[in-house]
Design a protein around this motif. Structure first.
Motif, PDB file in Angstrom:
ATOM      1  N   UNK A  19     -26.418   9.939  18.511  1.00  0.00           N
ATOM      2  CA  UNK A  19     -27.553  10.485  17.786  1.00  0.00           C
ATOM      3  C   UNK A  19     -27.986  11.865  18.258  1.00  0.00           C
ATOM      4  N   UNK A  20     -27.385  12.349  19.325  1.00  0.00           N
ATOM      5  CA  UNK A  20     -27.790  13.627  19.902  1.00  0.00           C
ATOM      6  C   UNK A  20     -26.589  14.552  20.036  1.00  0.00           C
ATOM      7  N   UNK A  21     -26.489  15.508  19.160  1.00  0.00           N
ATOM      8  CA  UNK A  21     -25.346  16.420  19.180  1.00  0.00           C
ATOM      9  C   UNK A  21     -25.460  17.484  20.271  1.00  0.00           C
ATOM     10  N   UNK A  22     -26.587  17.527  20.965  1.00  0.00           N
ATOM     11  CA  UNK A  22     -26.786  18.543  22.004  1.00  0.00           C
ATOM     12  C   UNK A  22     -26.037  18.226  23.293  1.00  0.00           C
ATOM     13  N   UNK A  23     -25.698  16.954  23.495  1.00  0.00           N
ATOM     14  CA  UNK A  23     -25.115  16.523  24.761  1.00  0.00           C
ATOM     15  C   UNK A  23     -23.753  15.871  24.545  1.00  0.00           C
ATOM     16  N   UNK A  24     -22.926  15.921  25.592  1.00  0.00           N
ATOM     17  CA  UNK A  24     -21.613  15.298  25.492  1.00  0.00           C
ATOM     18  C   UNK A  24     -21.206  14.695  26.834  1.00  0.00           C
ATOM     19  N   UNK A  25     -20.337  13.714  26.730  1.00  0.00           N
ATOM     20  CA  UNK A  25     -19.819  13.016  27.900  1.00  0.00           C
ATOM     21  C   UNK A  25     -18.693  13.838  28.511  1.00  0.00           C
ATOM     22  N   UNK A  26     -18.775  14.066  29.812  1.00  0.00           N
ATOM     23  CA  UNK A  26     -17.729  14.799  30.519  1.00  0.00           C
ATOM     24  C   UNK A  26     -16.747  13.810  31.155  1.00  0.00           C
ATOM     25  N   UNK A  27     -17.294  12.836  31.884  1.00  0.00           N
ATOM     26  CA  UNK A  27     -16.427  11.914  32.614  1.00  0.00           C
ATOM     27  C   UNK A  27     -17.204  10.684  33.059  1.00  0.00           C
ATOM     28  N   UNK A  28     -16.475   9.581  33.204  1.00  0.00           N
ATOM     29  CA  UNK A  28     -17.027   8.355  33.792  1.00  0.00           C
ATOM     30  C   UNK A  28     -16.122   7.976  34.959  1.00  0.00           C
ATOM     31  N   UNK A  29     -16.718   7.730  36.107  1.00  0.00           N
ATOM     32  CA  UNK A  29     -15.975   7.264  37.287  1.00  0.00           C
ATOM     33  C   UNK A  29     -16.590   5.957  37.757  1.00  0.00           C
ATOM     34  N   UNK A  30     -15.748   5.025  38.147  1.00  0.00           N
ATOM     35  CA  UNK A  30     -16.223   3.747  38.671  1.00  0.00           C
ATOM     36  C   UNK A  30     -15.512   3.475  39.988  1.00  0.00           C
ATOM     37  N   UNK A  31     -16.309   3.293  41.032  1.00  0.00           N
ATOM     38  CA  UNK A  31     -15.760   2.974  42.347  1.00  0.00           C
ATOM     39  C   UNK A  31     -15.506   1.475  42.436  1.00  0.00           C
ATOM     40  N   UNK A  32     -14.686   1.040  43.378  1.00  0.00           N
ATOM     41  CA  UNK A  32     -14.417  -0.398  43.541  1.00  0.00           C
ATOM     42  C   UNK A  32     -15.673  -1.223  43.800  1.00  0.00           C
ATOM     43  N   UNK A  33     -16.732  -0.589  44.277  1.00  0.00           N
ATOM     44  CA  UNK A  33     -17.995  -1.289  44.531  1.00  0.00           C
ATOM     45  C   UNK A  33     -18.841  -1.387  43.264  1.00  0.00           C
ATOM     46  N   UNK A  34     -18.263  -1.022  42.124  1.00  0.00           N
ATOM     47  CA  UNK A  34     -18.928  -1.014  40.814  1.00  0.00           C
ATOM     48  C   UNK A  34     -20.016   0.053  40.719  1.00  0.00           C
ATOM     49  N   UNK A  35     -19.921   1.071  41.557  1.00  0.00           N
ATOM     50  CA  UNK A  35     -20.817   2.213  41.468  1.00  0.00           C
ATOM     51  C   UNK A  35     -20.304   3.089  40.330  1.00  0.00           C
ATOM     52  N   UNK A  36     -21.146   3.276  39.312  1.00  0.00           N
ATOM     53  CA  UNK A  36     -20.743   4.026  38.119  1.00  0.00           C
ATOM     54  C   UNK A  36     -21.378   5.396  38.154  1.00  0.00           C
ATOM     55  N   UNK A  37     -20.562   6.409  37.951  1.00  0.00           N
ATOM     56  CA  UNK A  37     -21.054   7.779  37.829  1.00  0.00           C
ATOM     57  C   UNK A  37     -20.688   8.283  36.448  1.00  0.00           C
ATOM     58  N   UNK A  38     -21.708   8.724  35.724  1.00  0.00           N
ATOM     59  CA  UNK A  38     -21.515   9.255  34.380  1.00  0.00           C
ATOM     60  C   UNK A  38     -21.920  10.721  34.415  1.00  0.00           C
TER      61      UNK A  38
END
Length: 71
Positions: A19-38
């Motif tokens: 719904x927001x054309x101003x922003x975009x996803x660059x990358x998603x990283x998930x560590x083995x501890x389930x720590x998610x970085x977006x």
């Protein structure tokens, strides 16, 4: 398994950004501890407030999906 999980989280984030054309996803990283970085960006940057808004919305979806069952 990790690649599938990354794809799932990417899909969730893309849906939130639809719904927001101003922003975009660059990358998603998930560590083995389930720590998610977006990583998000926009042509004119992105405010902390928007990041918080997306973080809360994604967290809610992740909790509801039980993607990381058991913690």
């Amino acid at each position: 398994m990790v690649n599938e999980t990354v794809k799932t989280v990417e899909g969730m984030m893309q849906a939130l950004l639809a719904g927001e054309s101003l922003y975009f996803l660059v990358e998603v990283r998930i560590k083995p501890t389930h720590n998610i970085k977006v990583f998000l960006d926009g042509d004119q940057g992105i405010s902390i407030e928007k990041c918080v808004q997306y973080n809360r919305a994604l967290y809610k979806q992740l909790e509801e999906s039980d993607l990381f069952s058991g913690g």
